[in-house]
Write an enzyme that holds these catalytic residues in place. Structure first.
Site, mmCIF file in Angstrom:
data_model
loop_
_atom_site.group_PDB
_atom_site.id
_atom_site.type_symbol
_atom_site.label_atom_id
_atom_site.label_comp_id
_atom_site.label_asym_id
_atom_site.label_seq_id
_atom_site.Cartn_x
_atom_site.Cartn_y
_atom_site.Cartn_z
ATOM 1 N N TYR A 1 -4.583 1.446 15.774
ATOM 2 C CA TYR A 1 -3.320 1.341 16.508
ATOM 3 C C TYR A 1 -3.495 1.007 17.987
ATOM 4 O O TYR A 1 -2.737 0.232 18.553
ATOM 5 C CB TYR A 1 -2.533 2.647 16.391
ATOM 6 C CG TYR A 1 -2.005 2.897 14.997
ATOM 7 C CD1 TYR A 1 -0.745 2.438 14.626
ATOM 8 C CD2 TYR A 1 -2.773 3.555 14.051
ATOM 9 C CE1 TYR A 1 -0.257 2.642 13.343
ATOM 10 C CE2 TYR A 1 -2.303 3.761 12.767
ATOM 11 C CZ TYR A 1 -1.035 3.301 12.415
ATOM 12 O OH TYR A 1 -0.570 3.491 11.160
ATOM 13 N N GLU B 1 -3.726 -0.134 7.981
ATOM 14 C CA GLU B 1 -2.592 0.302 8.793
ATOM 15 C C GLU B 1 -2.723 -0.302 10.177
ATOM 16 O O GLU B 1 -3.809 -0.300 10.762
ATOM 17 C CB GLU B 1 -2.517 1.832 8.946
ATOM 18 C CG GLU B 1 -1.992 2.581 7.750
ATOM 19 C CD GLU B 1 -1.857 4.080 8.018
ATOM 20 O OE1 GLU B 1 -1.646 4.457 9.191
ATOM 21 O OE2 GLU B 1 -1.965 4.864 7.052
ATOM 22 N N ARG C 1 0.844 -1.186 0.000
ATOM 23 C CA ARG C 1 0.000 0.000 0.000
ATOM 24 C C ARG C 1 0.883 1.240 0.000
ATOM 25 O O ARG C 1 1.754 1.384 0.859
ATOM 26 C CB ARG C 1 -0.907 0.018 1.234
ATOM 27 C CG ARG C 1 -1.782 1.253 1.269
ATOM 28 C CD ARG C 1 -2.512 1.433 2.565
ATOM 29 N NE ARG C 1 -3.135 2.749 2.561
ATOM 30 C CZ ARG C 1 -3.394 3.463 3.633
ATOM 31 N NH1 ARG C 1 -3.093 3.017 4.834
ATOM 32 N NH2 ARG C 1 -3.952 4.660 3.523
ATOM 33 N N GLU D 1 -7.602 8.241 6.339
ATOM 34 C CA GLU D 1 -7.891 8.837 7.639
ATOM 35 C C GLU D 1 -8.418 10.279 7.531
ATOM 36 O O GLU D 1 -7.783 11.234 7.974
ATOM 37 C CB GLU D 1 -6.654 8.796 8.537
ATOM 38 C CG GLU D 1 -6.181 7.385 8.828
ATOM 39 C CD GLU D 1 -5.011 7.331 9.815
ATOM 40 O OE1 GLU D 1 -4.513 8.398 10.213
ATOM 41 O OE2 GLU D 1 -4.607 6.217 10.185
ATOM 42 N N ASN E 1 -7.765 1.674 9.611
ATOM 43 C CA ASN E 1 -6.479 1.859 10.279
ATOM 44 C C ASN E 1 -6.708 1.859 11.787
ATOM 45 O O ASN E 1 -7.573 2.577 12.292
ATOM 46 C CB ASN E 1 -5.835 3.194 9.900
ATOM 47 C CG ASN E 1 -5.442 3.264 8.445
ATOM 48 O OD1 ASN E 1 -5.522 2.269 7.721
ATOM 49 N ND2 ASN E 1 -5.013 4.431 7.999
ATOM 50 N N HIS F 1 -3.205 11.021 0.754
ATOM 51 C CA HIS F 1 -2.673 10.750 2.101
ATOM 52 C C HIS F 1 -2.070 12.055 2.636
ATOM 53 O O HIS F 1 -0.885 12.117 2.960
ATOM 54 C CB HIS F 1 -1.647 9.624 2.061
ATOM 55 C CG HIS F 1 -1.398 8.994 3.403
ATOM 56 N ND1 HIS F 1 -1.478 7.637 3.624
ATOM 57 C CD2 HIS F 1 -1.080 9.527 4.613
ATOM 58 C CE1 HIS F 1 -1.200 7.373 4.882
ATOM 59 N NE2 HIS F 1 -0.954 8.507 5.507
#
Length: 1827
Positions: free
Chosen positions: A1574, A1639, A1344, A1434, A1572, A1389
């Site tokens: 985290y 991500e 990606r 995002e 995404n 992005h």
């Protein structure tokens, strides 16, 4: 009433005081004759009379001739009795007993005498039924009270005149014509006459035998059986049906019950019964779902009628049950209260709408069922039996919309609901109430309309509701009986509510009859069908029938009719009789007219006695004696056919909110008296009552009264979002009743504690060296990385581990001068000083001296195994000496110890916890050597007095504090300030005093008592300032010896102080010119006496310090300066409320290891450990939870990983208390104590529930979240890694690239960390081959990356397309294609062309079309090669950080909503462009990537935090996902922003709105869910007032769990569990779309370490959670992407944070990509396509591939390569070895090399020596030759 009249017409023709049946059921025959007719006379005289019937007993004229012969004739034929009807009118023509007609009196006397003479027994009938005319004209008929009085006077007259001649009497006969009230009054007149007869002739009842009259079964109407049997002839006997008997009305049940108590005096009635309940009696308390649960829309719960009612503002003060007590989130809180109460049963109701939101099975909610599973399991785990009520008033609103209980179809719905409950919970629930107080539903819900659903129809609806409820109950019972009873072995009943009814005027039969009707209209309405005959009571039906006849034009009641089949199905459908009872009523008879309702239809009026105490509820008046009567009535009226036990399922009273909420003495008295009445019913009346339930467990939502009325045993503060629960006085009272099982007198039980197993004592240990060998602890631990130090250890302590809590006497007891206690040094100090905050003192403290039961309540609730407390020396010996013994003090501690042992809690007793009797301080206290013996005497007394039950003793608590703070610094009492000598002298005496006490126990008590003795020593851990500097390590060792070793070294090692301390103080003393060391010396004898005087090591620990070496000044002499140390806080750890006492959890593990190494591996009890929070922190003490979570885990590590013998853990403390010099400023407690309230209420904090769970689990068992799932992803699974153009490409001005907003932002000062920028970044623009090379080594299937908008369109528009930029991406795609790696391309992005930002960027709506044009270029140029497109990465970050907070480019503030609006529309346009123009031809996928954290409520027990977590998600992921997947912004988000905008006067919401066309165009613009993720955060609510921005709208603060592993980013903690949970959330919230994780990764910062174990751990755990989501949760997960391929420019963090699998060495101009260990691990996961099960043996995917294959290799900057290896493997000399094997091999080779070198050196030496010798020989030879 017609049937009743026919019955009574016969029934009252009864022989007074005669019984019909003996015990053996043998009935003597009675033959009865009556008046002589003409025919009879002819038979006697032989002639015919021309007259009619002539009454042989008629005294209206002369007695007929030959009457005597007639009597003799009858006697000869076997007749035994002769009926003599008296004439009221003839005897008393004026109606007055004082004016009889004497001739008639004489006539009857003559007649009776003749009968007696002949041998016939007279059966005298007082009267028929017709009222004499003279009386009727004056008083009316039988409905008149005055007539009843006249009849009673007449009867008494007759008894006086004829009673000596007649022993058998009939009061009334021929009652066929009497109806309703007349008949009832006649009945009660009979009863009154009956009682008067027995008063006048008291002995006759005993003398009377049993008699029988053919055709009539006679018995005492008011006898013990109280049964009236229908008259029948012998011919009809055989046809007599028992069911017919059952259906007969039996009003006498009420009369019998009432009569049996009516003659009691008030003192007799209220006499208290001091007895115990049966041993198997059950004690319970209760709650109801809608009153306590809250969570009104949680987990998919449906709306109930009470929800609707509250939301329509129908409740007091517009209150609702939305939150109530929040029990939906607080199962642990509620069960804690139940454990404290000691109940063995908890009755709760299930919310129908929580299980079936619509009321029907098709809508079943699993989350609702899981809540009840949790509750039931928690109850059973605590030894409490659950009793479940299926329905307590909270009908699903959807069912009410269909007619509710008036609709017959509800019977089937309820049956389904009950069936589900039985099947789901019946394996654990063994007692079921189908309904609770159904009368309230019928009466208030559908009759008066006072309750929801608010139907006002007492004519039809109320009766129909009852009809359907009864049938529903029956169906539920049959379901259980037929399907579940055999297997589950439970019971099903119904809980009916009823007042007791007492006649207003006991002398008025009409009032008595009205009271009976009241009970039928309330209790019998439901009980009679279920418990008697399947039908409503005859009295009820007859009354309604009569009213229907009287009120033909306005029928007041229509009662449905059960069919015969229904009656059969209903009858007997209860295994117990549940009774809810609260109060009594006085009932009078009245004409109710045609008014609907029980009073109108029942012809009755309700009253209360003014002397009855009223309660907050206007319907409750305290009349305890009514309960006993009601229980007797139920037993007699309903339980004679099917005998089932009675459970009192509800009894309680309300207090007003404004009253003293905790000191509820009125509730105590109410409960005391009502419980005692139940006891009387059991003991005195033999009623089978088996359970008593106090309503309710806690205050709740009380229906229409909201929270204004409080029924709870526990106070709930509804103004506090935590909904804290605090026991009231009534809770403590009830717990005592349960403990005593009633009110019987109890002698003191004899308790015996288990003996402690004393391990063999170790031999004397040598003195510690300087530095000690225990410096090995620093060598072992101080080099740990943060990851190694903080990684959480899951495991449990061994069985028998001692869990406890602590307190100390002065801190909690209060009662400072109570019952003869003497003053202590702390008493004197705190009452004289003003230095303590708030001038606080311990005079009252927690008042534990007077509130012992309250302390025991907490300990029971916690379920601790041990309780550490101290004995107050001055409470037992007021002046410190045995001669002053205070027995009351001894009694207090006996009560405490016995109370602990009664609940299997081990007392751990500290003999001295700082509160020295002031009298002893007056003789210099611990500076005086005499204290050694004085203390020993005190200990001796305690051992002798309490040692039979106390097996764990500590002589002193923290003697270091006594010596240094008390006698050195003078900070605490006795406030002696002499830092140079007093601390050493005091410590010397303390050590010797301890030793002497130990020997006293050892020699006098150990053999008989079997206990252990030690001393509780405090120790911080100390960490060297620099562990690599030996002097600093020595300083740290010295610090440990000066604190812990000062006392531990003499006791645990050699009887003497540590050498480090002796040398240090001795040298300092000499330098100061002292003649000798200020540290006293022990003699050899003393050393021997002291050494080994502890059976275990008791350690108190709180914090860790950083120490360094200093050369301290010599003056003034001071213990502190003697140490030559500097101290600092450990700066990385959290602060606490107390200065310089940080929470450094890892220090505990190290100090435990120190004790193990230094003191011979003793058994260790952690006797104090806890943290202070400020007093404003009441019950939501999250920091304390984190403290215990981390500290206890460090103790677990020490035990499980290091082999330290940790035997117990004591949490400090049980409750907030007097914290010495800090007063009440801080609290250490697991329970909050309100010191402003004289009751000192104790409220459990959240930490109490947490600690209970830790104790229950015996540590931290591996949770399911942390368990590895072995398995594989689908073969088609996409494995990827990622980058972004600005972060890696560099070449920011190369080949025509335009400027981006990040180019400008990064070149703006103070915007990016370290002034970094992306000008070069990773130089990927020039390193395509290098990047693809490392991608191949990772074995990814996809890559990606993003395309740079300004590189393709320099000004953002299609006016100029930069071909050079396009060519770069073609080169990259070519290389990927060659490597068989598929591209995943992100259009945007974050690097917006600067030219577009100059015209507003994402704030300008024109950007939507600009983005569409840009996408068109990329689709057209690359679409044939790219099949996976991401429109935006995002957008949350773009909008919120770029246009909201301004921390990211372009740095705009406060415009996030506008930017987000345009981002969403831009995405939609790009998607439609691809869908309409390119999809058919190119066949790719296109969607958007949305990012989100997972969020948990900071306090999961708190609805506020749960709501905050929901807002966090909706304002994060929902902001963008909801429009795209569901069509518009989340409703929650729209509502909040609109309301807050309007609140400050804005004309509309600050959140832009999509019009219908836009909603339609945006919805569904996705082919997958790009995601995404985290980390996880904890959420809690914050109120930012009118702050009009995103943060103010969201109203959420976030925090992190301290135990979560850290990363290089402040915001990112390792929380794998959250990954699975948010994937499930997406599945549920957005229809389980295909998900590609685009991500996921972790950062580091600081020094480079290629062995990135934290990243390896991160990927292993997160990817495994993804596998769980796929396999276990059914998430449609299609791919996973690791962020990032390599370290790169991390936006505002620059290059300081590194996320890469490959390290980019920025100090090398070539920017080499160097693999980290995590790259190898990620490659192995990809190679295995998951996680092969090691139990199946090594998987081939973990084997290295043979040469010549495409096995990945790592290329360094100098061209060297290394093959990819499995995790934890290294290459060593061509071999693949584990790291341990490689290390061993290295040492072996080193040894060989060293040996070889030595051998080589030896031979070389020999060779050189030989060579020199050869040279000398040669020289000599030459000389000789020359000679």
């Amino acid at each position: 009433m017609f049937v009743l009249g026919k019955l009574l017409s016969v029934s009252l023709f009864t022989v007074l005081v005669c019984k019909c049946q003996q015990n053996d059921d043998q009935r003597p025959v009675v033959f009865l004759a009556g008046q002589m007719t003409n025919n009879q006379r002819q038979g006697v005289e032989g002639e015919t009379s021309g007259g009619g019937l002539q009454d042989s007993s008629d005294c209206s004229g002369p007695i007929p001739a030959r009457t005597r012969e007639y009597f003799q004739y009858l006697l000869s034929r076997g007749v035994t009795h002769f009926k003599v009807p008296l004439s009221w009118a003839q005897l008393l023509p004026a109606g007055l007993p004082g004016q009889p007609q004497q001739v008639v009196v004489t006539c009857y006397q003559t007649l009776l005498e003749e009968l007696v003479d002949v041998g016939l027994q007279p059966l005298v009938i007082l009267h028929g039924s017709t009222v004499p005319e003279v009386l009727r004209s004056r008083f009316g008929g039988w409905e008149s009270q005055e007539l009843l009085d006249m009849f009673q006077q007449y009867a008494e007259f007759a008894f006086q005149e004829f009673g000596a001649l007649a022993h058998s009497w009939v009061t009334l006969s021929d009652l066929d014509d009497l109806k309703n009230a007349e008949l009832q009054n006649a009945l009660f007149s009979h009863a009154a006459v009956y009682r008067r007869y027995h008063q006048m002739f008291p002995g006759r009842a005993k003398r009377m035998g049993n008699q029988h009259v053919p055709g009539f079964a006679m018995e005492d109407l008011l006898g013990p059986t109280a049964r009236i049997k229908q008259s029948r002839s012998p011919q009809t006997d055989a046809a007599y049906n028992r069911d017919n008997y059952k259906t007969s009305p039996r009003p006498v049940a009420y009369y019998k019950t009432w009569k049996s108590f009516a003659s009691m005096t008030t003192s007799e009635r209220d006499a208290f019964l001091n007895e115990s309940f049966p041993s198997d009696f059950q004690w319970a308390t209760s709650s109801e779902s809608f009153k306590v649960e809250g969570g009104w829309s949680e987990g998919g719960k449906g709306e109930t009628i009470w929800d609707r009612y509250g939301h329509e503002n129908q409740v007091f003060d517009n209150q609702t049950a939305d939150l109530a007590c929040d029990s939906y989130h607080k199962v642990d809180y509620d069960v804690y209260l139940l454990r404290g109460l000691q109940v063995d049963t908890y009755q709760f109701s299930i919310s129908w709408a929580r299980l079936f939101p619509s009321g029907h099975r098709s809508s079943q909610s699993e989350r609702g069922a899981l809540y009840y599973d949790q509750l039931i399991n928690a109850l059973i785990e605590s030894g409490i039996q659950p009793v479940a009520t299926l329905f307590h008033w909270d009908l699903p609103q959807d069912l009410q919309d269909e007619g509710g209980w008036t609709n017959a179809s509800i019977v089937g719905a309820f049956k389904d609901y009950a069936d589900f409950c039985f099947s789901r919970f019946g394996d654990r629930v063994k007692t079921w109430n189908t309904f609770s107080s159904p009368w309230v539903v019928s009466h208030a819900g559908y009759g008066t309309g006072e309750h929801p659903p608010g139907v006002k129809d007492y004519v039809v609806a109320s009766y129909q509701v009852t009809h359907n409820i009864i049938k529903s109950h029956a169906e539920a019972w049959h379901i259980y009986n037929d399907k579940y009873r055999t297997r589950q072995r439970g019971n099903v009943g119904i809980a009916l509510n009823s007042d007791w009814a007492e006649p207003l005027d006991p002398s008025r039969p009409a009032d008595i009859a009205a009271a009976d009707r009241y009970l039928h209209f309330m209790l019998g309405w439901f009980a009679h069908p279920i418990f008697v005959d399947g039908d409503y009571p005859a009295a009820l039906k007859t009354q309604i029938e009569q009213k229907s006849q009287e009120c033909a034009l306005s029928e007041p009641a229509v009662i449905p009719v059960f069919t015969a089949e229904e009656r059969q199905r209903i009858r007997g459908t209860a295994d117990f009789f549940g009774l809810n009872h609260y109060t009594s009523r006085l009932i009078s008879n009245t004409d109710g007219g045609c008014t609907p309702g029980p009073q109108g239809v029942g012809d009755l009026q309700v009253h209360v006695d003014p002397s009855w105490s009223s309660k907050a509820s206007d319907w409750i008046y305290s009349a305890p004696w009514g309960l006993r009567r009601l229980l007797n009535y139920i037993s007699t009226e309903f339980l004679t056919i099917k005998k089932v036990p009675i459970y009192i399922t509800g009894n309680g009273m309300a207090t007003e909110y404004s009253e003293d909420t905790l000191n509820d003495t009125s509730r105590v008295e109410y409960a005391r008296s009502y419980i005692n009445e139940a006891l009387k019913a059991i003991i005195l009346d033999e009623v089978d009552v088996q359970r008593f339930t106090v309503q309710s467990l806690m205050d709740g939502f009380e229906g229409t009264q909201g929270y204004s009325e409080r029924f709870g045993l526990h106070y709930v503060n509804f103004e506090d979002a935590d909904r804290p629960r605090t026991p009231k006085e009534s809770a403590y009272f009830f717990s005592q009743v349960i403990k005593q099982n009633g009110f019987g007198s109890h002698t003191r039980e004899v308790f015996k504690a288990a003996e402690m197993q004393l391990t063999s004592r170790s031999a004397a240990l040598p003195a510690s060296e300087v530095p000690s060998k225990s410096t090995a602890v620093w060598e072992k631990f101080s080099h740990q990385s943060k990851f190694q130090r903080k990684i959480y250890h899951y495991g449990t302590f061994p069985h028998g581990f001692s869990w406890g809590v602590s307190s100390s006497a002065y801190q909690i007891e209060g009662g400072w001068n109570a019952d003869g206690k003497g003053p202590s040094v702390w008493d004197i100090f705190t009452n004289e000083t003003s230095s303590i905050p708030g001038n606080a003192n311990g005079n009252v403290a927690c008042d534990s001296y007077h509130r012992l039961e309250e302390d025991l309540y907490m300990l029971r609730a916690l379920r601790v195994k041990s309780y550490r407390f101290s004995v107050s020396w001055s409470r037992i010996f007021p002046d410190g000496q045995r001669t002053s013994l205070n027995q009351k003090g001894v009694v207090f501690y006996n009560r405490l110890i016995d109370g602990l042992l009664a609940y299997n809690i081990t007392p751990m007793v500290t003999l001295y916890h700082w509160d020295l009797p002031q009298a002893l301080q007056n003789i210099s206290g611990w500076e005086n050597e005499d204290m050694i013996d004085i203390f020993n005497d005190f200990c001796d007394f305690c051992f002798a007095t309490f040692g039979d039950r106390v097996k764990f003793w500590m002589t002193f608590n923290q003697p270091h504090t006594i010596a240094w703070s008390g006698y050195g610094l003078g900070q605490i009492p006795p406030n002696v300030r002499n830092p140079g000598t007093a601390p050493y002298r005091v410590a010397h005496n303390l050590i010797k005093a301890h030793a002497k006490a130990y020997h006293t126990y050892d020699e006098k008590y150990r053999t008989s008592q079997g206990g252990v003795v030690s001393i509780a020593l405090n120790a911080d851990w100390v960490e060297p300032k620099d562990v690599h500097v030996p002097r600093e390590v020595v300083a740290a060792d010295r610090a440990m010896q000066f604190q812990l070793g000062w006392f531990a070294h003499p006791i645990f090692k050699n009887g003497d102080y540590p050498d480090a301390m002796k040398w240090q103080v001795g040298n300092k003393s000499e330098l100061q010119g002292q003649p000798e060391s200020r540290l006293p010396s022990f003699t050899e004898e003393e050393k021997s006496y002291i050494r080994g005087t502890a059976d275990m090591f008791c350690l108190s620990h709180y914090t860790t310090k950083i120490v360094g070496h200093v050369t301290a000044r010599l003056t003034p002499p001071s213990y502190e300066l003697d140490r030559d140390l500097s101290e600092a806080e450990e700066g990385d750890s959290p602060t606490t409320a107390i200065s310089k006492q940080r929470a450094v959890a890892w220090g505990l593990r190290r100090v435990l290891n120190w004790v193990k190494e230094e003191y011979g591996d003793p058994e260790i009890y952690i006797t104090e450990n806890g943290v202070a929070t400020e007093s404003k922190v009441t019950v939501d003490d999250t920091d304390r939870i984190f403290y215990y979570k981390s500290y206890i885990d460090e103790a677990l590590k020490a035990h499980n990983l290091d082999g330290v013998k940790v035997k117990g853990y004591i949490a400090t403390s049980l409750m907030d208390s007097f914290e010495w010099l800090n007063g009440y400023k801080f609290g250490f407690g697991l329970h909050h104590v309100n010191f402003t309230n004289p009751n000192r209420p104790r409220t459990p904090k959240r930490s109490a529930h947490y600690y209970h769970q830790v104790m229950k689990d015996n540590g931290f068992p591996l949770p399911n979240d942390e368990k590895m799932l072995y398995g594989h992803f689908p073969e088609s699974f996409n494995w990827s890694t990622a980058s972004a153009s600005y972060q890696i490409e560099g070449s920011w001005r190369t080949h025509g690239k335009g400027l981006s907003i990040w180019d400008k932002f990064a070149h703006t000062p103070l915007r990016v960390d370290n002034s970094d920028n992306g000008d070069i970044a990773c130089d990927s623009y020039n390193k395509v081959a290098e990047d693809v090379k490392v991608l191949k080594k990772l074995k990814v299937t996809h890559y990606r990356f993003s395309m740079s908008w300004p590189r393709v369109l320099p000004d953002g528009t299609t006016s100029h397309i930069n071909e050079a930029g396009l060519n770069y991406y073609h080169r990259l795609l070519d290389a990927l294609e060659d490597a068989h790696i598929k591209p995943q391309v992100t259009l945007y992005h974050w690097d917006l062309p600067l030219a577009l930002q100059k015209v507003g960027g994402w704030e300008n709506e024109t950007i939507v079309l600009r983005f569409r044009d840009y996408a068109d270029v990329l689709f057209s140029r690359f679409g044939s090669r790219v099949k996976f497109w991401i429109t935006l990465n995002e957008p949350y970050i773009v909008a919120n950080l770029g246009y909201g907070y301004g921390t990211f480019a372009p740095g705009v503030i406060g415009k996030q909503y506008i930017a987000a609006h345009n981002l969403i529309k831009a995405h939609a346009e790009a998607w439609h462009l691809y869908n309409d123009k390119y999809r058919t031809k190119q066949g790719g996928l296109i969607s958007i990537t949305i990012n989100s954290d997972w969020v948990e409520p900071q306090n999961p027990y708190k609805q506020e935090d749960v709501d905050a977590a929901e807002r966090y998600l909706q304002f994060f992921i929902g902001w963008f996902a909801h429009p795209i997947f569901n069509g518009d912004y989340p409703d929650l988000m729209k509502t909040i922003i609109r309301q807050r905008s309007l609140a400050v006067g804005l004309p509309k919401s600050r959140l832009p709105e999509f019009n219908p066309e836009e909603i339609q165009r945006i919805k569904g613009t996705h082919d997958y869910f790009g995601f995404n993720h985290y980390t996880t955060v904890l959420a809690f609510p914050v109120d930012l007032g009118n702050q009009q921005d995103y943060e103010g709208d969201r109203g959420v603060g976030t925090s992190r769990d301290r135990t979560w592993l850290e990363s290089g980013s402040f915001w990112l903690k390792i929380t794998p569990f959250g990954f699975r949970r948010i994937l499930k959330f997406i599945r549920d919230e957005y229809g389980n779309p295909p998900i590609y994780v685009t991500e996921n990764g972790i950062s580091e910062r600081g020094a480079v370490d290629l062995n990135d174990v934290h990243r390896t751990h991160y990927y292993e755990s997160y990817i495994n959670q993804a596998l769980k989501a796929l396999v276990l949760d059914g998430v449609d997960l299609r791919g996973y992407t690791a962020w990032s391929l390599m370290d790169n420019f991390e936006w505002a963090a620059g290059f300081s944070e590194r996320f890469g699998l490959f390290y980019v060495n920025r100090s090398d101009p070539a920017l080499p990509r160097i693999p980290k260990n995590s790259a190898s691990r990620y490659a192995s996961i990809i190679a295995c396509n998951g996680f092969p099960d090691p139990a199946l043996g090594p998987h081939e995917c973990l084997n290295p591939e043979p040469e010549g294959t495409s096995a990945p290799t790592w290329t360094s900057s100098v061209g060297t390569t290394a093959p990819a290896l499995p995790p934890n493997m290294v290459e060593f000399l061509g071999l693949e070895l584990s790291t341990q094997d490689a290390e061993v091999a290295l040492y072996v080779i080193f040894s060989f090399l060293l040996g070889s070198a030595l051998v080589l050196f030896f031979f070389l030496y020999r060779f050189l020596r030989a060579k020199r010798k050869s040279k000398r020989t040669s020289k000599d030879s030459v000389k000789m030759e020359r000679l």
